[in-house]
Design a protein around this motif. Structure first.
Motif, mmCIF file in Angstrom:
data_model
loop_
_atom_site.group_PDB
_atom_site.id
_atom_site.type_symbol
_atom_site.label_atom_id
_atom_site.label_comp_id
_atom_site.label_asym_id
_atom_site.label_seq_id
_atom_site.Cartn_x
_atom_site.Cartn_y
_atom_site.Cartn_z
ATOM 1 N N VAL A 28 0.822 -1.214 0.000
ATOM 2 C CA VAL A 28 0.000 0.000 0.000
ATOM 3 C C VAL A 28 0.854 1.261 0.000
ATOM 4 N N ASP A 29 1.860 1.320 0.853
ATOM 5 C CA ASP A 29 2.696 2.524 0.914
ATOM 6 C C ASP A 29 3.586 2.659 -0.316
ATOM 7 N N GLU A 44 2.317 4.372 -3.562
ATOM 8 C CA GLU A 44 2.242 5.830 -3.684
ATOM 9 C C GLU A 44 3.321 6.386 -4.611
ATOM 10 N N GLU A 101 2.974 3.774 -8.593
ATOM 11 C CA GLU A 101 1.591 3.539 -9.030
ATOM 12 C C GLU A 101 1.533 2.887 -10.410
ATOM 13 N N TYR A 120 -10.250 -0.701 0.312
ATOM 14 C CA TYR A 120 -9.584 0.566 -0.025
ATOM 15 C C TYR A 120 -10.198 1.264 -1.233
ATOM 16 N N GLN A 164 -8.699 6.731 -1.703
ATOM 17 C CA GLN A 164 -7.834 7.836 -1.283
ATOM 18 C C GLN A 164 -6.347 7.528 -1.462
ATOM 19 N N SER A 165 -6.032 6.343 -1.968
ATOM 20 C CA SER A 165 -4.632 5.937 -2.119
ATOM 21 C C SER A 165 -4.406 5.373 -3.512
ATOM 22 N N TYR A 193 -2.993 2.554 -4.191
ATOM 23 C CA TYR A 193 -3.423 1.154 -4.137
ATOM 24 C C TYR A 193 -4.924 1.040 -4.389
ATOM 25 N N ALA A 229 0.751 6.331 2.440
ATOM 26 C CA ALA A 229 -0.601 6.168 1.898
ATOM 27 C C ALA A 229 -1.634 6.409 2.993
ATOM 28 N N PRO A 230 -2.663 7.205 2.709
ATOM 29 C CA PRO A 230 -3.721 7.408 3.710
ATOM 30 C C PRO A 230 -4.488 6.119 3.965
ATOM 31 N N ARG A 231 -4.816 5.891 5.228
ATOM 32 C CA ARG A 231 -5.603 4.721 5.621
ATOM 33 C C ARG A 231 -7.054 5.132 5.847
#
Length: 296
Positions: free
Chosen positions: A72-73, A76, A79, A111, A130-131, A133, A258-260
């Motif tokens: 996930v991180d 960012e 992508e 997500y 929002q990410s 991912y 990355a926002p959770r």
């Protein structure tokens, strides 16, 4: 009788799908190295040979796509690669399945939602990842659903299992290394044991080779909800450790690239209405997971 092709089959979900297929069925679970879903010719050949072999053995072929870029991180700043696997690869599988009339089940994620909800998300709720991912996973869903009518998206969340690294394993390790832990207590979700999800996907596969549920997007998670802190405290309890050693903190205390999502609980209503067996309560599943694997 079922035959499953599981791209990404060496991860924790693929590991449990292999174990969940009935003995009179067949499962082929290549790793991402063995079947690169971004390689069009490899995907085409794999689905064609799998479908032919299954039908020659009087089995019903189904593809269950467990291949995904899940860092996930890292997504960012990577992508393009995440999109190649999560969106392009998913679309290639859908095209190959369409060409050979093979149903496709595609595993997706919480997500894809914005994470600002106050009640469990339904499959038809508006998305808003929002990410990176989440964006790439949503793009994969969209490609699949518009490419092949015999495809179903199954969203899940907070998955853990015996076949790979996950939150449960991390907390179990840290419980032996630290006196106290600080774990985020303002993000809400539903932990899902990969073995339970695998059983649900096999049940769904059995349905889709006949008629398939009308709803093409479904949610399958452990029932109930908790926070990451609550999840960690439950792991401590299964280890026989004091859950009060797990302290709560806020998302802002642990900034990540990355926002959770603050709230990513998924509703199982559509799954149950499709006549599928609801996944068990998350806390019950965690207890069984520890009984089965010691540390899942």
């Amino acid at each position: 009788m079922l035959a499953l092709l599981v791209p990404g089959g060496r991860g924790q979900l693929g590991h449990d799908l292999v174990a969940s297929v009935p003995t009179d069925g067949l499962v082929h679970a290549p790793s991402s190295a063995e079947l690169d879903v971004t390689d069009e010719s490899a995907v085409t050949d794999a689905v064609a040979s799998f479908a032919a072999s299954a039908r020659d053995n009087d089995l019903k072929p189904v593809v269950v796509n467990a291949a995904a870029y899940t860092a996930v991180d890292a997504a960012e700043t990577d992508e393009e690669r995440a999109f190649a696997v999560n969106a392009v690869g998913a679309g290639l599988l859908a095209s190959a399945c369409r060409d050979h009339n093979v149903p496709l089940l595609h595993v997706s994620t919480d997500y894809v939602f914005p994470g600002d909800g106050t009640r469990p998300y339904e499959p038809e709720d508006e998305t808003g990842p929002q990410s990176a991912y989440g964006r790439t996973k949503l793009a994969g869903e969209q490609r699949i659903l518009r490419t092949w009518e015999r495809s179903w998206v199954v969203r899940t969340s907070w998955m853990y299992g015996a076949g790979g690294p996950n939150f449960v394993r991390t907390i179990a390790r840290l419980a032996g290394e630290r006196e106290t832990l600080s774990v985020v207590d303002d993000q809400h979700g539903s932990p899902t044991w990969s073995l339970d999800l695998a059983a649900g996907l096999v049940e769904l596969a059995g349905r889709v080779v006949r008629t398939g549920p009308e709803s093409r997007v479904l949610h399958a998670t452990g029932s109930g909800e908790t926070t990451w802190r609550g999840f960690a405290q439950a792991v401590f309890e299964e280890l026989g450790a004091d859950p009060e050693r797990v302290r709560g903190c806020g998302t802002d205390d642990f900034p990540r690239p990355a926002p959770r999502p603050a709230y990513s609980v998924l509703s199982g209503r559509a799954w149950a209405e499709a006549g599928l067996t609801p996944l068990r309560p998350w806390r019950e599943a965690l207890r069984e997971a520890f009984a089965t694997h010691a540390v899942p």
